[in-house]
Design a protein around this motif. Structure first.
Motif, short mmCIF file in Angstrom:
data_model
loop_
_atom_site.label_atom_id
_atom_site.label_comp_id
_atom_site.label_asym_id
_atom_site.label_seq_id
_atom_site.Cartn_x
_atom_site.Cartn_y
_atom_site.Cartn_z
N ALA A 1 0.86 -1.19 0.00
CA ALA A 1 0.00 0.00 0.00
C ALA A 1 0.89 1.23 0.00
CB ALA A 1 -0.92 0.00 1.22
N ARG A 2 0.32 2.36 -0.48
CA ARG A 2 1.08 3.60 -0.44
C ARG A 2 0.20 4.78 -0.02
NH1 ARG A 2 4.13 5.43 -4.00
NH2 ARG A 2 3.31 7.46 -4.60
N ALA A 3 -1.06 4.50 0.27
CA ALA A 3 -1.98 5.56 0.68
C ALA A 3 -2.94 5.01 1.72
CB ALA A 3 -2.76 6.08 -0.53
N TYR B 1 -0.15 -7.35 7.71
CA TYR B 1 0.80 -6.24 7.78
C TYR B 1 0.84 -5.59 6.41
CZ TYR B 1 4.36 -8.72 5.09
OH TYR B 1 5.03 -9.35 4.07
N LEU B 2 1.45 -4.41 6.34
CA LEU B 2 1.53 -3.67 5.09
C LEU B 2 2.98 -3.35 4.74
CD1 LEU B 2 -1.33 -1.09 5.67
CD2 LEU B 2 -1.43 -3.14 4.24
N GLY B 3 3.32 -3.54 3.47
CA GLY B 3 4.57 -3.02 2.93
C GLY B 3 4.25 -1.68 2.28
N VAL B 4 4.84 -0.62 2.77
CA VAL B 4 4.44 0.73 2.36
C VAL B 4 5.61 1.43 1.68
CG1 VAL B 4 3.63 2.97 3.17
CG2 VAL B 4 2.69 0.87 4.15
N GLY B 5 5.37 1.93 0.46
CA GLY B 5 6.39 2.64 -0.26
C GLY B 5 6.08 2.73 -1.74
N PRO B 6 7.09 3.05 -2.56
CA PRO B 6 8.48 3.23 -2.15
C PRO B 6 8.68 4.51 -1.33
CG PRO B 6 8.22 3.82 -4.46
CD PRO B 6 6.92 3.27 -4.02
N CYS B 7 9.47 4.38 -0.29
CA CYS B 7 9.77 5.53 0.56
C CYS B 7 10.77 6.46 -0.11
CB CYS B 7 10.32 5.07 1.90
SG CYS B 7 9.20 4.00 2.79
N ASP C 1 6.21 7.34 -7.74
CA ASP C 1 7.10 8.27 -7.06
C ASP C 1 7.22 7.93 -5.57
OD1 ASP C 1 7.50 9.64 -9.41
OD2 ASP C 1 5.93 11.13 -8.99
N PRO C 2 8.37 8.21 -4.97
CA PRO C 2 8.55 7.95 -3.53
C PRO C 2 7.58 8.77 -2.69
CG PRO C 2 10.67 8.28 -4.60
CD PRO C 2 9.64 8.67 -5.60
N ILE C 3 7.18 8.20 -1.56
CA ILE C 3 6.24 8.89 -0.67
C ILE C 3 6.93 9.52 0.53
CG2 ILE C 3 4.31 7.44 -1.36
CD1 ILE C 3 4.67 5.87 1.27
N GLY C 4 8.17 9.13 0.80
CA GLY C 4 8.91 9.71 1.92
C GLY C 4 8.34 9.33 3.27
N PRO C 5 9.00 9.72 4.35
CA PRO C 5 8.49 9.42 5.69
C PRO C 5 7.10 9.98 5.94
CG PRO C 5 10.80 10.07 5.80
CD PRO C 5 10.36 10.32 4.39
N ALA C 6 6.76 11.12 5.34
CA ALA C 6 5.43 11.69 5.55
C ALA C 6 4.35 10.77 5.00
CB ALA C 6 5.34 13.07 4.89
N GLY C 7 4.62 10.14 3.86
CA GLY C 7 3.66 9.19 3.31
C GLY C 7 3.49 7.96 4.18
N VAL C 8 4.61 7.53 4.77
CA VAL C 8 4.54 6.40 5.71
C VAL C 8 3.68 6.77 6.91
CG1 VAL C 8 5.89 4.93 7.26
CG2 VAL C 8 6.75 5.46 4.98
N ARG C 9 3.89 7.96 7.45
CA ARG C 9 3.11 8.41 8.60
C ARG C 9 1.62 8.44 8.29
NH1 ARG C 9 2.72 8.19 13.66
NH2 ARG C 9 4.90 8.84 13.90
N ALA C 10 1.24 8.86 7.09
CA ALA C 10 -0.17 8.91 6.73
C ALA C 10 -0.80 7.53 6.78
CB ALA C 10 -0.32 9.52 5.34
N PRO D 1 1.21 -3.77 11.72
CA PRO D 1 2.59 -3.36 11.44
C PRO D 1 2.76 -2.79 10.03
CG PRO D 1 2.56 -5.50 12.52
CD PRO D 1 1.14 -5.18 12.17
N VAL D 2 3.46 -1.68 9.93
CA VAL D 2 3.80 -1.07 8.65
C VAL D 2 5.29 -1.25 8.41
CG1 VAL D 2 4.08 1.15 7.45
CG2 VAL D 2 1.92 0.61 8.59
N ILE D 3 5.61 -1.87 7.29
CA ILE D 3 6.99 -2.13 6.91
C ILE D 3 7.35 -1.19 5.76
CG2 ILE D 3 8.66 -3.85 6.14
CD1 ILE D 3 7.44 -4.48 8.87
N ALA D 4 8.24 -0.25 6.02
CA ALA D 4 8.64 0.72 5.00
C ALA D 4 9.60 0.06 4.01
CB ALA D 4 9.30 1.93 5.65
N ILE D 5 9.40 0.34 2.73
CA ILE D 5 10.22 -0.30 1.70
C ILE D 5 10.55 0.72 0.61
CG2 ILE D 5 8.14 -1.11 0.48
CD1 ILE D 5 9.77 -3.57 -0.39
#
Length: 208
Positions: free
Chosen positions: A110-112, A126-132, A143-152, A160-164
């Motif tokens: 997921a990314r949103a 759990y979710l793999g979230v990115g690309p960060c 496009d990358p979502i950055g830490p702010a996208g992960v926080r959203a 659990p959210v796994i940043a990738i």
């Protein structure tokens, strides 16, 4: 669901890579704290995916490390992996849950917040979230979502959210500050001169 490790290593099966050697080195450093996600190239046959997953699972067993299979859930079942992970172009999450049954670990990409909550409602653990960040280990990514996208996403779910995506040890603190439970890496370990040392550095960044 089994306890989910904070560091996920995705196998790099691009030409010239040696995924089994990298996995073994990472396991010596992380042991049960490592989750290995077996991912093969789209061109790989099911037999090739099966053979790799079977060998990775055998490496994980002595360390009691979790082994998941990306995309090909039938291979996860065939080798007896703990579960699998589905991306946006793979089986829908609800279908993946039916394949794995109620107890198999199921991750989803997921990314949103909207796609994240839908994936959880459909049965993702759990979710793999990115690309960060930008990455070269997989093509065709948004496009990358950055830490702010992960926080959203973190703020929208209770799993659990796994940043990738482009994750390095230096970038882990910002991702953890954004609420990420853990990170998933490919090149940060597979391209390292010393994969075991790279794994240890990532773990230190995750736990400090």
């Amino acid at each position: 669901m089994p306890s989910l490790g904070r560091l996920h290593l995705i196998t790099d099966t691009r030409p010239g890579q040696d995924p089994l050697t990298v996995v073994h080195a990472a396991l010596t450093a992380a042991r049960a704290d490592l989750v290995v996600q077996v991912r093969v190239e789209d061109s790989a046959t099911d037999r090739e995916a099966y053979d790799l997953a079977r060998r990775v699972l055998a490496l994980c067993a002595p360390y009691q490390a979790t082994c998941l299979v990306n995309d090909r859930l039938h291979v996860a079942l065939a080798v007896g992996a703990a579960g699998g992970h589905v991306g946006a172009d793979d089986l829908p999450v609800a279908a993946g849950r039916r394949v794995l049954g109620p107890t198999g670990v199921l991750g989803a990409t997921a990314r949103a917040p909207e796609t994240a909550t839908a994936a959880i409602a459909a049965g993702a653990d759990y979710l793999g979230v990115g690309p960060c960040h930008a990455t070269t280990t997989k093509t065709g990514l948004p496009d990358p979502i950055g830490p702010a996208g992960v926080r959203a996403v973190v703020d929208a779910v209770d799993v659990p959210v796994i940043a990738i995506g482009g994750v390095t040890a230096d970038r882990v603190p910002a991702l953890r500050d954004a609420g990420a439970y853990g990170v998933a890496v490919v090149g940060a370990v597979s391209a390292a001169a010393d994969p075991a040392q790279a794994t240890a550095e990532l773990l230190r960044a995750l736990t400090c």
